[in-house]
Design a protein around this motif. Structure first.
Motif, PDB file in Angstrom:
ATOM      1  N   CYS A 241      -2.993   3.813  -2.849  1.00 24.07           N
ATOM      2  CA  CYS A 241      -3.587   2.544  -3.294  1.00 24.07           C
ATOM      3  C   CYS A 241      -3.798   1.777  -1.862  1.00 24.07           C
ATOM      4  O   CYS A 241      -2.533   1.680  -1.279  1.00 24.07           O
ATOM      5  N   PRO A 242      -4.759   1.346  -1.369  1.00 21.36           N
ATOM      6  CA  PRO A 242      -6.070   1.390  -2.043  1.00 21.36           C
ATOM      7  C   PRO A 242      -6.642   2.676  -2.044  1.00 21.36           C
ATOM      8  O   PRO A 242      -7.639   2.997  -2.989  1.00 21.36           O
TER       9      PRO A 242
ATOM     10  N   GLU B 114       0.744  -1.241  -0.244  1.00 25.59           N
ATOM     11  CA  GLU B 114       0.019   0.104   0.072  1.00 25.59           C
ATOM     12  C   GLU B 114       0.853   1.256   0.067  1.00 25.59           C
ATOM     13  O   GLU B 114       1.842   1.382   0.777  1.00 25.59           O
ATOM     14  N   ALA B 115       0.481   2.134  -0.673  1.00 24.53           N
ATOM     15  CA  ALA B 115       1.324   3.421  -0.746  1.00 24.53           C
ATOM     16  C   ALA B 115       0.309   4.778  -1.169  1.00 24.53           C
ATOM     17  O   ALA B 115      -1.043   4.531  -1.717  1.00 24.53           O
ATOM     18  N   ALA B 116       0.685   5.830  -0.685  1.00 29.17           N
ATOM     19  CA  ALA B 116       0.010   7.193  -0.789  1.00 29.17           C
ATOM     20  C   ALA B 116       1.064   8.205  -1.229  1.00 29.17           C
ATOM     21  O   ALA B 116       2.198   8.376  -0.576  1.00 29.17           O
TER      22      ALA B 116
ATOM     23  N   VAL C 108       4.477   4.369   2.440  1.00 35.25           N
ATOM     24  CA  VAL C 108       4.236   3.032   1.929  1.00 35.25           C
ATOM     25  C   VAL C 108       4.430   2.194   2.920  1.00 35.25           C
ATOM     26  O   VAL C 108       5.069   2.231   4.014  1.00 35.25           O
ATOM     27  N   PHE C 109       3.686   1.163   2.746  1.00 38.90           N
ATOM     28  CA  PHE C 109       3.800  -0.167   3.744  1.00 38.90           C
ATOM     29  C   PHE C 109       4.268  -1.296   2.996  1.00 38.90           C
ATOM     30  O   PHE C 109       3.879  -1.606   1.904  1.00 38.90           O
TER      31      PHE C 109
ATOM     32  N   VAL D 237      -4.647   4.566   3.462  1.00 34.00           N
ATOM     33  CA  VAL D 237      -2.931   4.653   3.962  1.00 34.00           C
ATOM     34  C   VAL D 237      -2.425   5.675   4.966  1.00 34.00           C
ATOM     35  O   VAL D 237      -1.758   5.330   6.001  1.00 34.00           O
ATOM     36  N   ILE D 238      -2.920   6.623   4.866  1.00 39.22           N
ATOM     37  CA  ILE D 238      -2.783   7.940   5.794  1.00 39.22           C
ATOM     38  C   ILE D 238      -3.354   7.666   7.309  1.00 39.22           C
ATOM     39  O   ILE D 238      -2.660   7.704   8.057  1.00 39.22           O
TER      40      ILE D 238
END
Lengths: 202, 202
Positions: free
Chosen positions: A66-67, A49-51, B54-55, A72-73
Motif C-alpha cells: 500500500c500503495p 505505507e507498508a509492503a 512500513v512507514f 514502498v520498497i
DNA sequence: CCGACTATGGTTAGACG
DNA sequence: GCGTCTAACCATAGTCG
C-alpha cells in the motif's frame, strides 16, 4: 440427537515449523491471508505505507503493498540515497546506503527483542513464583507452554542477531556488494523436545 | 469500593484513518507490534521467508525481515528482473578501520551469545520437562534459580548487541547526517480497499 | 483440495495509574 | 506518554461436507 462435541475449536500449537506437508500448506495460506489482512487494516487505520513480501515453502512469491510494493520498497531503498546525496561518489552513496539499511534492521530486531524480553520477563516471574511456593495452584500446563514459546522466540531472535552480524561483516569485507553471501540458513536444531531430564516414572 | 464496570473492553472501530493524532500514534505502535509478531509466528510456523517495510505517519521507516529484509527484497526483485549490481571499489581506508573495530566487537559478542544460548538451551529443556507433567517432583528451587540466571545473562547479552547498534550508527553520523527531520506530515487520502481483498465471512 | 463452520486462543480498544 | 488491565472483538486450528 448429538451430545457429542463437534469441534475442539482452535487449539494452541507449538511455534515450531510444521512438518506435515499438506497441513503446512493450509496454514501458510490461512496465515498469509490473515497477515495481509492485518496489514491492510493497519494501513487504513494509520494511513501509513507498508509492503510485505513472502516466499512460500515452495519459493513462490506473494506480496502486499500500500500503495504498492514497488513504491514502498523503492522508498525504503531511496531513503538512504536521499540522505547522502550531498556527498561525493556513487560508490560511497551506495555503501552508506547499505549501512543505513543495516541500521534499520538493527532497529527492527531491537523491537522484536524487546517483545521477546517482555514475554520472557513475565515468564521468569511465573517460574520464580512457581519455585517459591504456590506452584500447586498455578495453571502450570498453560503457562509453561507460553514459557516455551517465549524461549523459542528469544532464541530465534538470537539467531537473527548472529545472522545480522554476518551481513555487516559481508558489507565491509566487500565494500559495495550487498549480496547475501552469508548462509542465511536457519540452522536452529531446536531440541525443545526433551523429557530426558527426568524420566516420567508416573 | 466499586461495583462499577471498569472497562468497556475492546470495541469495534471503523476501518478509517484515525484523526486524533495521539491516538493514531498509539494505534500505530500497537498494531505495528502485532503485525510484526504475526509475521514472526508466520515465519516460524511455515519456515518461509518474509519481509515487511512500513512507514509511520511521520515517515519513519520500520522493518521486519526473516532472515533479513535485504535478503528477501533482493530475492523478490531478482524474480522479476535480473539486474546486476555494478561492483566498484571504494578507497575509504580510514573508514574501514572503524569498520574492522565494529566487526571485532561483533565477533566478541557472538561468542558470548553462543555461550548464553547454550546455557539457555539447557534451561529450555528444564522448562519443557517441567511443563510436561511431573513438575512437583522436580527440585524446583535450585533449577529455577539457575533458569533465572540464564535468562538474565542472555538478556544482558542482547542489550549489548543493541548498544553495539548505536556504535555502528555513531560511526557514520560524522560522515552523514543520520536523522531525518523532514517529517512533513502529509495526510494521505487513503483509499485503500482493505477488506475487499479478503471477504469477511458472513 | 477447498470452503464453511465452530470453539477457542490471541489481539487490541478503552480505561486507568 | 508508557505500562497494565480487562473485556470484547478477531483470527484460526480442528473438523466436516
Amino acid at each position: 440427537m448429538s451430545t457429542k462435541k463437534l469441534s475442539k475449536g482452535r487449539q494452541k500449537i507449538d511455534m515450531v515449523k510444521i512438518k506435515n506437508e499438506s497441513y503446512l500448506q493450509v496454514t501458510f495460506s490461512k496465515r498469509r491471508a490473515g497477515l495481509f489482512k492485518k496489514a491492510s487494516e493497519f494501513c487504513s487505520l494509520t494511513g501509513s505505507e507498508a509492503a510485505i513480501v513472502v516466499f512460500s515453502p515452495g519459493d513462490k512469491a506473494y506480496s502486499f503493498g500500500c500503495p504498492g510494493v514497488s513504491e514502498v520498497i523503492e522508498k525504503y531503498e531511496n531513503e538512504t540515497s536521499h540522505l547522502v546525496n550531498s556527498s561525493s561518489t556513487v560508490e560511497e552513496v551506495h555503501h552508506r546506503a547499505n549501512i543505513i539499511r543495516v541500521n534499520n534492521e538493527f532497529e527492527a530486531l531491537q523491537a522484536q527483542l524487546d517483545d521477546a524480553k517482555k514475554r520472557s520477563d513475565k515468564l521468569a516471574e511465573i517460574v520464580e513464583a512457581t519455585s517459591k511456593r504456590y506452584w500447586w495452584q498455578v495453571p502450570i500446563n498453560e503457562l509453561n507452554i507460553e514459557q516455551l514459546e517465549c524461549l523459542k522466540f528469544a532464541y530465534d531472535e538470537l539467531d537473527k542477531k548472529v545472522q545480522l552480524r554476518a551481513i555487516v561483516a559481508g558489507l565491509f569485507t566487500d565494500s559495495i556488494s550487498f549480496d547475501n553471501q552469508n548462509a542465511s540458513g536457519f540452522g536452529r536444531a531446536n531440541g525443545l523436545q526433551s523429557d530426558k531430564f527426568f524420566n516420567n516414572d508416573e
